[in-house]
Write a protein that holds these residues in place. Sequence first.
Motif, PDB file in Angstrom:
ATOM      1  N   GLY A  52       0.813  -1.211   0.000  1.00  0.00           N
ATOM      2  CA  GLY A  52       0.000   0.000   0.000  1.00  0.00           C
ATOM      3  C   GLY A  52       0.846   1.261   0.000  1.00  0.00           C
ATOM      4  N   ILE A  53       0.255   2.354  -0.492  1.00  0.00           N
ATOM      5  CA  ILE A  53       0.909   3.659  -0.539  1.00  0.00           C
ATOM      6  C   ILE A  53      -0.127   4.723  -0.204  1.00  0.00           C
ATOM      7  CG2 ILE A  53       1.967   5.398  -2.048  1.00  0.00           C
ATOM      8  CD1 ILE A  53       3.159   3.110  -3.661  1.00  0.00           C
ATOM      9  N   ASN A  54       0.274   5.706   0.622  1.00  0.00           N
ATOM     10  CA  ASN A  54      -0.564   6.855   0.934  1.00  0.00           C
ATOM     11  C   ASN A  54       0.263   8.116   0.731  1.00  0.00           C
ATOM     12  OD1 ASN A  54      -2.849   5.329   2.025  1.00  0.00           O
ATOM     13  ND2 ASN A  54      -1.430   4.805   3.661  1.00  0.00           N
ATOM     14  N   ILE A  55      -0.271   9.067  -0.003  1.00  0.00           N
ATOM     15  CA  ILE A  55       0.384  10.354  -0.204  1.00  0.00           C
ATOM     16  C   ILE A  55      -0.656  11.430   0.110  1.00  0.00           C
ATOM     17  CG2 ILE A  55       1.462  11.915  -1.861  1.00  0.00           C
ATOM     18  CD1 ILE A  55       2.190   9.391  -3.530  1.00  0.00           C
ATOM     19  N   GLY A  88      -4.540  13.942  -2.209  1.00  0.00           N
ATOM     20  CA  GLY A  88      -3.513  12.916  -2.377  1.00  0.00           C
ATOM     21  C   GLY A  88      -4.107  11.640  -2.916  1.00  0.00           C
ATOM     22  N   ILE A  89      -3.465  10.529  -2.557  1.00  0.00           N
ATOM     23  CA  ILE A  89      -3.900   9.220  -3.039  1.00  0.00           C
ATOM     24  C   ILE A  89      -3.654   8.188  -1.940  1.00  0.00           C
ATOM     25  CG2 ILE A  89      -1.652   8.739  -4.095  1.00  0.00           C
ATOM     26  CD1 ILE A  89      -3.147   7.221  -6.308  1.00  0.00           C
ATOM     27  N   ALA A  90      -4.583   7.269  -1.799  1.00  0.00           N
ATOM     28  CA  ALA A  90      -4.431   6.111  -0.926  1.00  0.00           C
ATOM     29  C   ALA A  90      -4.643   4.895  -1.810  1.00  0.00           C
ATOM     30  CB  ALA A  90      -5.451   6.140   0.208  1.00  0.00           C
ATOM     31  N   ARG A  91      -3.645   4.038  -1.858  1.00  0.00           N
ATOM     32  CA  ARG A  91      -3.704   2.926  -2.804  1.00  0.00           C
ATOM     33  C   ARG A  91      -3.277   1.627  -2.115  1.00  0.00           C
ATOM     34  NH1 ARG A  91      -1.174   2.864  -8.872  1.00  0.00           N
ATOM     35  NH2 ARG A  91      -2.456   1.131  -9.494  1.00  0.00           N
TER      36      ARG A  91
END
Length: 125
Positions: A52-55, A88-91
């Motif tokens: 996972g990635i959160n920006i 941002g983005i949460a993936r």
Amino acid sequence: VTVGTIATGTFRQNWQPVDQITSFGTLGTAGGSLFATISAVSGAGTSHVVTGINIVVTSGTPEIMVSYGSALTGGSVLARGSFTTNSGIARSYIPPVASGTNSEIMYHFVSAGTANIQVQYFKVV
């Protein structure tokens, strides 16, 4: 494999417990172009696996990218976008995305701004 016997090849049983996911976060700030390392080179025969990635941008309007290594395009790019303040983005990656061996996880910042960048990952042999 026939009737429980290995006829040819190699069988490897992994007796290790489930991999523990590491969550690494950083506050990145840039006024131009900046590359930074989130997780250093994984080592010979070892890969990173991202789950996972959160920006989240806290100021400015930067373009931010998280990738395996410093490639700006292609399959090594895990997440990329131009974001405004408080966006941002949460993936999540299901299944997780594995790198090649001897990889590193990096982020690239373009333009002025500040952002919280968090990556969930583990390393495997």
